[in-house]
Design a protein around this motif. Structure first.
Motif, PDB file in Angstrom:
ATOM      1  N   THR A   1       5.362  -2.023   7.587  1.00  0.00           N
ATOM      2  CA  THR A   1       5.330  -2.406   8.968  1.00  0.00           C
ATOM      3  C   THR A   1       3.831  -2.201   9.286  1.00  0.00           C
ATOM      4  O   THR A   1       3.536  -2.493  10.325  1.00  0.00           O
ATOM      5  N   ALA A   2       2.834  -1.875   8.648  1.00  0.00           N
ATOM      6  CA  ALA A   2       1.462  -1.906   8.712  1.00  0.00           C
ATOM      7  C   ALA A   2       0.931  -3.269   9.023  1.00  0.00           C
ATOM      8  O   ALA A   2       1.578  -4.369   8.504  1.00  0.00           O
ATOM      9  N   PRO A   3      -0.258  -3.400   9.667  1.00  0.00           N
ATOM     10  CA  PRO A   3      -0.764  -4.789   9.886  1.00  0.00           C
ATOM     11  C   PRO A   3      -1.023  -5.293   8.628  1.00  0.00           C
ATOM     12  O   PRO A   3      -1.231  -4.693   7.650  1.00  0.00           O
ATOM     13  N   LEU A   4      -0.747  -6.695   8.540  1.00  0.00           N
ATOM     14  CA  LEU A   4      -0.552  -7.270   7.030  1.00  0.00           C
ATOM     15  C   LEU A   4      -1.899  -7.212   6.158  1.00  0.00           C
ATOM     16  O   LEU A   4      -1.940  -7.099   5.176  1.00  0.00           O
ATOM     17  N   VAL A   5      -3.023  -7.524   6.818  1.00  0.00           N
ATOM     18  CA  VAL A   5      -4.199  -7.253   6.220  1.00  0.00           C
ATOM     19  C   VAL A   5      -4.659  -5.650   5.919  1.00  0.00           C
ATOM     20  O   VAL A   5      -5.190  -5.808   4.590  1.00  0.00           O
ATOM     21  N   GLU A   6      -4.101  -4.775   6.798  1.00  0.00           N
ATOM     22  CA  GLU A   6      -4.507  -3.618   6.176  1.00  0.00           C
ATOM     23  C   GLU A   6      -3.580  -3.432   4.906  1.00  0.00           C
ATOM     24  O   GLU A   6      -4.107  -2.511   4.151  1.00  0.00           O
ATOM     25  N   GLN A   7      -2.409  -3.828   5.065  1.00  0.00           N
ATOM     26  CA  GLN A   7      -1.492  -3.794   3.773  1.00  0.00           C
ATOM     27  C   GLN A   7      -2.176  -4.420   2.568  1.00  0.00           C
ATOM     28  O   GLN A   7      -2.258  -3.531   1.509  1.00  0.00           O
ATOM     29  N   ARG A   8      -2.787  -5.481   2.592  1.00  0.00           N
ATOM     30  CA  ARG A   8      -3.192  -5.977   1.715  1.00  0.00           C
ATOM     31  C   ARG A   8      -4.600  -5.366   1.090  1.00  0.00           C
ATOM     32  O   ARG A   8      -4.842  -5.160  -0.208  1.00  0.00           O
ATOM     33  N   ASP A   9      -5.339  -4.934   2.182  1.00  0.00           N
ATOM     34  CA  ASP A   9      -6.477  -4.086   1.777  1.00  0.00           C
ATOM     35  C   ASP A   9      -6.469  -3.003   1.111  1.00  0.00           C
ATOM     36  O   ASP A   9      -7.039  -2.486   0.099  1.00  0.00           O
ATOM     37  N   ALA A  10      -5.250  -2.223   1.359  1.00  0.00           N
ATOM     38  CA  ALA A  10      -4.740  -0.912   0.806  1.00  0.00           C
ATOM     39  C   ALA A  10      -4.645  -1.096  -0.722  1.00  0.00           C
ATOM     40  O   ALA A  10      -4.959  -0.314  -1.715  1.00  0.00           O
ATOM     41  N   ILE A  11      -3.806  -2.230  -1.007  1.00  0.00           N
ATOM     42  CA  ILE A  11      -3.526  -2.552  -2.430  1.00  0.00           C
ATOM     43  C   ILE A  11      -4.865  -2.838  -3.102  1.00  0.00           C
ATOM     44  O   ILE A  11      -4.995  -2.543  -4.179  1.00  0.00           O
ATOM     45  N   TYR A  12      -5.667  -3.620  -2.522  1.00  0.00           N
ATOM     46  CA  TYR A  12      -6.945  -4.004  -3.158  1.00  0.00           C
ATOM     47  C   TYR A  12      -7.771  -2.869  -3.630  1.00  0.00           C
ATOM     48  O   TYR A  12      -8.223  -2.774  -4.677  1.00  0.00           O
ATOM     49  N   LYS A  13      -7.814  -1.832  -2.568  1.00  0.00           N
ATOM     50  CA  LYS A  13      -8.471  -0.716  -2.869  1.00  0.00           C
ATOM     51  C   LYS A  13      -8.023  -0.022  -4.035  1.00  0.00           C
ATOM     52  O   LYS A  13      -8.597   0.721  -4.844  1.00  0.00           O
ATOM     53  N   ARG A  14      -6.544   0.325  -4.006  1.00  0.00           N
ATOM     54  CA  ARG A  14      -5.859   0.798  -5.321  1.00  0.00           C
ATOM     55  C   ARG A  14      -6.090   0.235  -6.550  1.00  0.00           C
ATOM     56  O   ARG A  14      -6.458   0.822  -7.417  1.00  0.00           O
ATOM     57  N   ILE A  15      -6.103  -1.015  -6.422  1.00  0.00           N
ATOM     58  CA  ILE A  15      -6.074  -1.900  -7.891  1.00  0.00           C
ATOM     59  C   ILE A  15      -7.445  -1.728  -8.220  1.00  0.00           C
ATOM     60  O   ILE A  15      -7.937  -1.784  -9.305  1.00  0.00           O
ATOM     61  N   GLU A  16      -8.647  -1.769  -7.210  1.00  0.00           N
ATOM     62  CA  GLU A  16     -10.083  -1.629  -7.816  1.00  0.00           C
ATOM     63  C   GLU A  16     -10.116  -0.696  -8.745  1.00  0.00           C
ATOM     64  O   GLU A  16     -10.884  -0.833  -9.658  1.00  0.00           O
TER      65      GLU A  16
END
Lengths: 390, 390
Positions: free
Chosen positions: A92-107
């Protein structure tokens, strides 16, 4: 902030862990030989990478699938990396925030792969987004589709490809602007130079259980491409394509030495099949396979039904991870955990492909002309199968 | 007189037995679900059959692979029988005595199958003879080749087919007098009426390890026939053909509901593959598979070499039995023992084939025209695989 972290207490971590926990050494060795082709040597992992994994709370495992030394060819040692991960923020979070959080995790996981000298890294299917295909809702999810040439996820990974001299396979929901803004389920191969080498689309699309993916995209039109990288010839068989041996076969015919199977699949539907299909493909085609599945349970805001007579609900089960690599001779690594983010590193000698072809002769005895002829006949509407009756 | 009975003390009986011995109940249930698709219900075996098995010292195991009740079709319950066995006399005994001793041994096992109401029974590859193909010696072995229409082994089994109203699959070394006295590796389907329904030859011939079978016969020329019996549509994929997914696929395309895989294979060569290939075929093609392997170690009078750099020797390893049945949904029976003669009975509902096709849609999503076209291109000498380079 890990919000989606509701992995049921009852989920076991892995079959491998249970076998090792209970079965005495001598019999365990035989069980591992029969089930897995033997116990593989563990890869030496740099302590910095282990510390990073501990700090960031992901599993880090490494194995070696070796080959015999040859007289004429030098070994062709390659390190394959596979990442499995949960989503990070609620859906339910804003889409870009969801994606950025995954980016950060994957990094941080890619950083560990870099420390371990991974040459080819593959992420799971649709790694930058929740696996929303279960919902059949177009809005807001279609907004996350992105370009296979210069979308945000590809750009994000290009940096790492250059920094770590690493080929990276990036599986995304593709938006194809040139062809009518249509969507596709696509794996992008980013070369270790940072350039996009090309893309390969999912050939077989499920209409099964919650996986009504043809709501979003249709069968891929890129055939069975193989990508010649500095670290060997690779191909990508996305998710549901692993159920189709003929799909695996064509990648082998076209010369693949490693076929990746980035997936997203839940325990109720496919788990007893998981350890069978990618491994059978490695055996039948004398190449390496790397099967990757995401982890965790994803919850959605709106309920959806699954066409199975059960009440509508907001999640569709547990993604069971269990990513693993198989060699052409059938030896396989243990799976990553069923419950936790993880990075699996497998050092392989690509010479094993041809060695296995020479030993087992599955390619030489394949009789492809027979099957070209048989299939050409079988696809005709007036085909009469050879059925013998009394 | 069981002379050949040297099964090494060190051989474990089965992986299944070890799992059940050591793993606590709750975790065992999860392990069995993940490895096998769940634990199957045991079949009720008549006590007379159990007594016979005990007296004659063979394993007798029975399981049920059920299907959901349907609204329109009644269930189609069929009992599948699989027999695995050692040879009885030394390979130096007169040929006819060797064969007769096997006939006698098999007779009591078929009797047990009859008592258990088996509808379709399959024997292992080349069941009436030692698996002498390792020796590459033509004499005296070729003398054991026999007619697929009225040879001694077919005649022997016809009696039981009538007595027990049972379809029997008889795998032999065939002598084809009509076509130049040539040999073939052939499965004969004997109808429950006692008539020979037809034959199906081994499509893929190994040239691997000790299995230099093309010394004796070449690739089969009977294609992918399916036999319509009273108990469902069946086909036979003999031994090495199980390594070839395209072979399994064509039997499925032609309508098979059960595909038998009578085999003869030793632990050093194929054991880690055994539980993978026939099971993968069942999953990929939405049919039942029944994989049967012989048991024991066979010794020969003259030494032979195996092309593996090792000294010449007189046996070629342990046939590990482990016969098992898999359903179209991937559920499988435990294997028969690795060390002992055995009869495995599996009660199945053939309705499960179509139910699985409807659920998983692997047939609907198969894209056969794509592969007919791809293979037609790939078999050309000037084929250029689609390889993408930087």
């Amino acid at each position: 902030m890990i919000v989606v972290d509701d992995i049921a207490e009852m989920e076991i971590v892995s079959v491998d862990a249970i076998l090792e926990k209970y079965i005495p050494e001598h019999e365990l060795k035989e069980v591992q030989r029969i089930l897995y082709g033997g116990k593989l040597e563990k890869l030496n992992i740099p302590s910095a990478a282990e510390e990073l994994a501990e700090e960031k709370k992901f599993e880090l495992a490494g194995y070696v699938i070796d080959a015999a030394p040859e007289n004429i060819r030098p070994p062709r040692i390659v390190r394959i990396g596979a990442i499995q991960n949960q989503i990070v923020l609620p859906t339910t979070a804003p889409l870009v925030e969801q994606r950025d959080a995954i980016y950060k995790r994957i990094e941080s996981m890619i950083e560990a792969a870099g420390m371990c000298g991974v040459n080819i890294l593959c992420l799971q299917e649709a790694w930058p987004v929740p696996f929303f295909f279960c919902t059949r809702e177009k809005d807001p999810w279609c907004q996350l589709a992105e370009s296979a040439e210069d979308g945000p996820s590809v750009k994000f990974l290009q940096n790492f490809a250059i920094r770590y001299n690493m080929v990276i396979i990036c599986s995304i929901l593709e938006r194809d602007e040139i062809h009518g803004d249509t969507l596709a389920n696509t794996a992008v191969v980013i070369s270790n130079s940072g350039k996009v080498l090309g893309k390969s689309r999912k050939n077989h699309i499920p209409r099964s259980g919650d996986f009504n993916e043809s709501t979003y995209y249709l069968e891929g039109d890129t055939g069975h491409r193989v990508f010649q990288t500095q670290f060997g010839k690779i191909a990508i068989n996305i998710c549901y394509g692993r159920h189709h041996p003929q799909n695996w076969m064509m990648y082998g015919i076209n010369g693949a030495e490693i076929v990746f199977n980035p997936s997203a699949t839940v325990s109720g539907l496919s788990e007893p099949l998981w350890s069978i299909e990618a491994r059978n493909a490695a055996i039948a085609n004398s190449y390496f396979t790397c099967a990757i599945n995401r982890v965790g349970t994803e919850h959605y805001a709106n309920e959806f039904s699954s066409g199975d007579g059960k009440p509508a609900h907001k999640d569709f089960g547990h993604f069971y991870g269990s990513s693993y690599v198989t060699g052409p001779d059938g030896r396989r690594t243990p799976g990553l955990s069923r419950t936790k983010d993880g990075l699996l590193i497998t050092e392989v000698d690509l010479n094993l492909c041809r060695q296995t072809k020479d030993t087992w002769c599955f390619r030489m005895t394949q009789r492809l002309p027979l099957y070209a002829e048989s299939l050409a006949a079988a696809i005709k509407h007036d085909y009469e199968p050879p059925v013998i009756k009394e």
